[in-house]
Design a protein around this motif. Structure first.
Motif, PDB file in Angstrom:
ATOM      1  N   GLN A   1       5.072  -7.089   3.814  1.00 15.57           N
ATOM      2  CA  GLN A   1       4.761  -8.026   5.046  1.00 15.57           C
ATOM      3  C   GLN A   1       4.179  -9.417   4.723  1.00 15.57           C
ATOM      4  O   GLN A   1       3.669  -9.452   3.527  1.00 15.57           O
TER       5      GLN A   1
ATOM      6  N   GLN B   1       7.897  -8.364   8.715  1.00 13.40           N
ATOM      7  CA  GLN B   1       7.836  -7.390   7.638  1.00 13.40           C
ATOM      8  C   GLN B   1       9.557  -7.111   7.335  1.00 13.40           C
ATOM      9  O   GLN B   1      10.350  -7.371   8.103  1.00 13.40           O
TER      10      GLN B   1
ATOM     11  N   ALA C   1       3.660  -3.126   2.838  1.00 15.56           N
ATOM     12  CA  ALA C   1       3.189  -2.452   4.213  1.00 15.56           C
ATOM     13  C   ALA C   1       2.929  -1.223   4.035  1.00 15.56           C
ATOM     14  O   ALA C   1       3.199  -0.560   3.094  1.00 15.56           O
TER      15      ALA C   1
END
Length: 100
Positions: A27, A73, A98
């Motif tokens: 991310q 992301q 993430a």
């Protein structure tokens, strides 16, 4: 020639295969700073990420009030490009794995 044991593509107990490194989600995080105006940050989010006005304002307010916001992301290479772009716009951004 030596025969190698077959490696299952799926874990038989959970039907889940291990992720390839390119599939691990990353991310892009934009951090609060004392320099950029909130309107500019929202404009960058709309321009670079194609966010709608409401989504850009929400992300900008998260940066302002929480100190950071996840703005994208995906795979690591794409997130590195976003971080570099944020730096070119004068924003402070990093990337991280993430959470699963």
């Amino acid at each position: 020639m030596v025969a190698l044991p077959a490696v299952p593509l799926l874990d038989e107990e959970t039907d889940v295969r291990p992720l390839h490194a390119s599939e691990v989600p990353w991310q892009t995080i934009v951090w609060n700073d004392p320099v950029n105006l909130m309107s500019y940050v929202a404009w960058v989010f709309r321009r670079h990420f194609g966010m709608g006005e409401t989504e850009a304002e929400r992300a900008m307010m998260a940066v302002h009030t929480e100190g950071r916001a996840v703005v994208a992301q995906g795979n690591r290479e794409a997130m590195e490009r976003h971080v570099e772009a944020m730096h070119e716009y004068g924003l402070w951004a990093t990337l991280e794995k993430a959470p699963r």
